[in-house]
Design a protein around this motif. Sequence first.
Motif, PDB file in Angstrom:
ATOM      1  N   ALA A 122     -17.219  10.152  12.266  1.00 58.58           N
ATOM      2  CA  ALA A 122     -16.150   9.155  12.119  1.00 58.58           C
ATOM      3  C   ALA A 122     -14.785   9.832  12.197  1.00 58.58           C
ATOM      4  N   GLU A 123     -14.628  10.968  11.517  1.00 57.05           N
ATOM      5  CA  GLU A 123     -13.349  11.684  11.529  1.00 57.05           C
ATOM      6  C   GLU A 123     -12.993  12.186  12.918  1.00 57.05           C
ATOM      7  N   LYS A 124     -13.985  12.714  13.648  1.00 57.84           N
ATOM      8  CA  LYS A 124     -13.738  13.214  15.010  1.00 57.84           C
ATOM      9  C   LYS A 124     -13.256  12.102  15.936  1.00 57.84           C
ATOM     10  N   ASN A 125     -13.730  10.884  15.669  1.00 63.14           N
ATOM     11  CA  ASN A 125     -13.340   9.747  16.492  1.00 63.14           C
ATOM     12  C   ASN A 125     -12.129   9.006  15.925  1.00 63.14           C
ATOM     13  N   SER A 126     -11.538   9.534  14.863  1.00 61.16           N
ATOM     14  CA  SER A 126     -10.367   8.929  14.197  1.00 61.16           C
ATOM     15  C   SER A 126     -10.615   7.494  13.759  1.00 61.16           C
ATOM     16  N   ILE A 127     -11.806   7.276  13.214  1.00 55.01           N
ATOM     17  CA  ILE A 127     -12.168   5.949  12.705  1.00 55.01           C
ATOM     18  C   ILE A 127     -12.251   6.051  11.185  1.00 55.01           C
ATOM     19  N   PRO A 128     -11.512   5.225  10.473  1.00 54.43           N
ATOM     20  CA  PRO A 128     -11.593   5.272   9.007  1.00 54.43           C
ATOM     21  C   PRO A 128     -13.000   4.921   8.520  1.00 54.43           C
ATOM     22  N   LEU A 129     -13.453   5.647   7.533  1.00 53.26           N
ATOM     23  CA  LEU A 129     -14.745   5.396   6.893  1.00 53.26           C
ATOM     24  C   LEU A 129     -14.486   5.181   5.414  1.00 53.26           C
ATOM     25  N   ILE A 130     -14.950   4.056   4.898  1.00 51.70           N
ATOM     26  CA  ILE A 130     -14.811   3.805   3.459  1.00 51.70           C
ATOM     27  C   ILE A 130     -16.189   3.564   2.869  1.00 51.70           C
ATOM     28  N   ASN A 131     -16.290   3.873   1.590  1.00 50.44           N
ATOM     29  CA  ASN A 131     -17.543   3.701   0.868  1.00 50.44           C
ATOM     30  C   ASN A 131     -17.396   2.626  -0.195  1.00 50.44           C
ATOM     31  N   PHE A 132     -18.481   1.955  -0.453  1.00 48.78           N
ATOM     32  CA  PHE A 132     -18.597   1.082  -1.612  1.00 48.78           C
ATOM     33  C   PHE A 132     -19.812   1.572  -2.380  1.00 48.78           C
ATOM     34  N   LEU A 133     -19.632   1.851  -3.657  1.00 46.61           N
ATOM     35  CA  LEU A 133     -20.715   2.351  -4.489  1.00 46.61           C
ATOM     36  C   LEU A 133     -21.552   1.177  -4.975  1.00 46.61           C
ATOM     37  N   GLU A 134     -22.836   1.227  -4.682  1.00 42.77           N
ATOM     38  CA  GLU A 134     -23.693   0.083  -4.974  1.00 42.77           C
ATOM     39  C   GLU A 134     -23.865  -0.182  -6.465  1.00 42.77           C
ATOM     40  N   HIS A 135     -23.630   0.797  -7.309  1.00 42.88           N
ATOM     41  CA  HIS A 135     -23.815   0.598  -8.749  1.00 42.88           C
ATOM     42  C   HIS A 135     -22.537   0.140  -9.461  1.00 42.88           C
ATOM     43  N   PHE A 136     -21.454  -0.076  -8.716  1.00 40.06           N
ATOM     44  CA  PHE A 136     -20.221  -0.619  -9.285  1.00 40.06           C
ATOM     45  C   PHE A 136     -20.197  -2.129  -9.094  1.00 40.06           C
ATOM     46  N   PRO A 137     -19.362  -2.841  -9.871  1.00 39.10           N
ATOM     47  CA  PRO A 137     -19.343  -4.306  -9.772  1.00 39.10           C
ATOM     48  C   PRO A 137     -18.921  -4.826  -8.391  1.00 39.10           C
ATOM     49  N   ASN A 138     -17.964  -4.157  -7.724  1.00 37.87           N
ATOM     50  CA  ASN A 138     -17.508  -4.564  -6.398  1.00 37.87           C
ATOM     51  C   ASN A 138     -17.268  -6.074  -6.334  1.00 37.87           C
ATOM     52  N   GLU A 139     -16.330  -6.516  -7.129  1.00 38.34           N
ATOM     53  CA  GLU A 139     -15.989  -7.936  -7.143  1.00 38.34           C
ATOM     54  C   GLU A 139     -15.368  -8.335  -5.812  1.00 38.34           C
ATOM     55  N   VAL A 140     -15.512  -9.587  -5.461  1.00 39.33           N
ATOM     56  CA  VAL A 140     -14.999 -10.093  -4.186  1.00 39.33           C
ATOM     57  C   VAL A 140     -13.498  -9.844  -4.027  1.00 39.33           C
ATOM     58  N   PRO A 141     -12.650 -10.102  -5.032  1.00 38.84           N
ATOM     59  CA  PRO A 141     -11.215  -9.801  -4.854  1.00 38.84           C
ATOM     60  C   PRO A 141     -10.954  -8.323  -4.574  1.00 38.84           C
ATOM     61  N   TYR A 142     -11.708  -7.444  -5.207  1.00 36.43           N
ATOM     62  CA  TYR A 142     -11.565  -6.010  -4.973  1.00 36.43           C
ATOM     63  C   TYR A 142     -11.937  -5.659  -3.532  1.00 36.43           C
ATOM     64  N   ILE A 143     -13.041  -6.207  -3.061  1.00 37.69           N
ATOM     65  CA  ILE A 143     -13.482  -5.946  -1.686  1.00 37.69           C
ATOM     66  C   ILE A 143     -12.437  -6.450  -0.702  1.00 37.69           C
ATOM     67  N   ARG A 144     -11.935  -7.645  -0.942  1.00 37.15           N
ATOM     68  CA  ARG A 144     -10.918  -8.243  -0.054  1.00 37.15           C
ATOM     69  C   ARG A 144      -9.664  -7.362   0.006  1.00 37.15           C
ATOM     70  N   GLU A 145      -9.213  -6.912  -1.148  1.00 32.73           N
ATOM     71  CA  GLU A 145      -8.023  -6.068  -1.229  1.00 32.73           C
ATOM     72  C   GLU A 145      -8.242  -4.736  -0.519  1.00 32.73           C
ATOM     73  N   ARG A 146      -9.391  -4.167  -0.722  1.00 32.98           N
ATOM     74  CA  ARG A 146      -9.706  -2.870  -0.109  1.00 32.98           C
ATOM     75  C   ARG A 146      -9.787  -2.965   1.406  1.00 32.98           C
ATOM     76  N   LEU A 147     -10.429  -4.005   1.903  1.00 37.62           N
ATOM     77  CA  LEU A 147     -10.538  -4.172   3.346  1.00 37.62           C
ATOM     78  C   LEU A 147      -9.173  -4.480   3.967  1.00 37.62           C
ATOM     79  N   SER A 148      -8.321  -5.167   3.234  1.00 36.39           N
ATOM     80  CA  SER A 148      -6.975  -5.488   3.744  1.00 36.39           C
ATOM     81  C   SER A 148      -6.163  -4.226   4.000  1.00 36.39           C
ATOM     82  N   GLN A 149      -6.448  -3.168   3.273  1.00 34.24           N
ATOM     83  CA  GLN A 149      -5.736  -1.897   3.456  1.00 34.24           C
ATOM     84  C   GLN A 149      -6.071  -1.262   4.804  1.00 34.24           C
ATOM     85  N   TYR A 150      -7.228  -1.555   5.338  1.00 35.89           N
ATOM     86  CA  TYR A 150      -7.674  -0.900   6.578  1.00 35.89           C
ATOM     87  C   TYR A 150      -7.715  -1.807   7.783  1.00 35.89           C
ATOM     88  N   LEU A 151      -7.713  -3.098   7.565  1.00 35.91           N
ATOM     89  CA  LEU A 151      -7.802  -4.029   8.717  1.00 35.91           C
ATOM     90  C   LEU A 151      -6.515  -4.801   8.899  1.00 35.91           C
TER      91      LEU A 151
END
Length: 151
Positions: A122-151
Amino acid sequence: MGLINTLDTIFNGLARFFGGLDDEVPMKTSRKPQPQRYTYEPRTFDFSDTRYVGEKLKEVLRENFPQYDVIENVSPVTLGGSGKFLNYTFGIYSDGKPKLLIMIVGRNTCRYRTYRWSKEVAEKNSIPLINFLEHFPNEVPYIRERLSQYL
């Protein structure tokens, strides 16, 4: 007089006695720096949404980012990598080109060589890679906010 004045008088008397000083020697009083007080608002988590983070991601992508194509289980080989890899959970594409890669990872996934190699592709192709940890709550507003930073 107060405690500080009394201590000053005693100190000056001792200083004159031992050092032969005629002038008053002021006693240094130092105050400890006060600790900085931080205020924070405790965050409450909505643990009632027990869906898997992948389902929440799909929902957010569908509702908030419909202009992008979402491909699941993307192999790094499609980006020019060769060897053994850990597939990306989601690839977000715009006009046929990858814009963002997402991996849903566990507690120790980032230790795996296959993960690191996928991250390097991903880094060689200059594509951002983000992780979401499956054991965290990952609430919908958090996901929306996080994706907004990259898209």
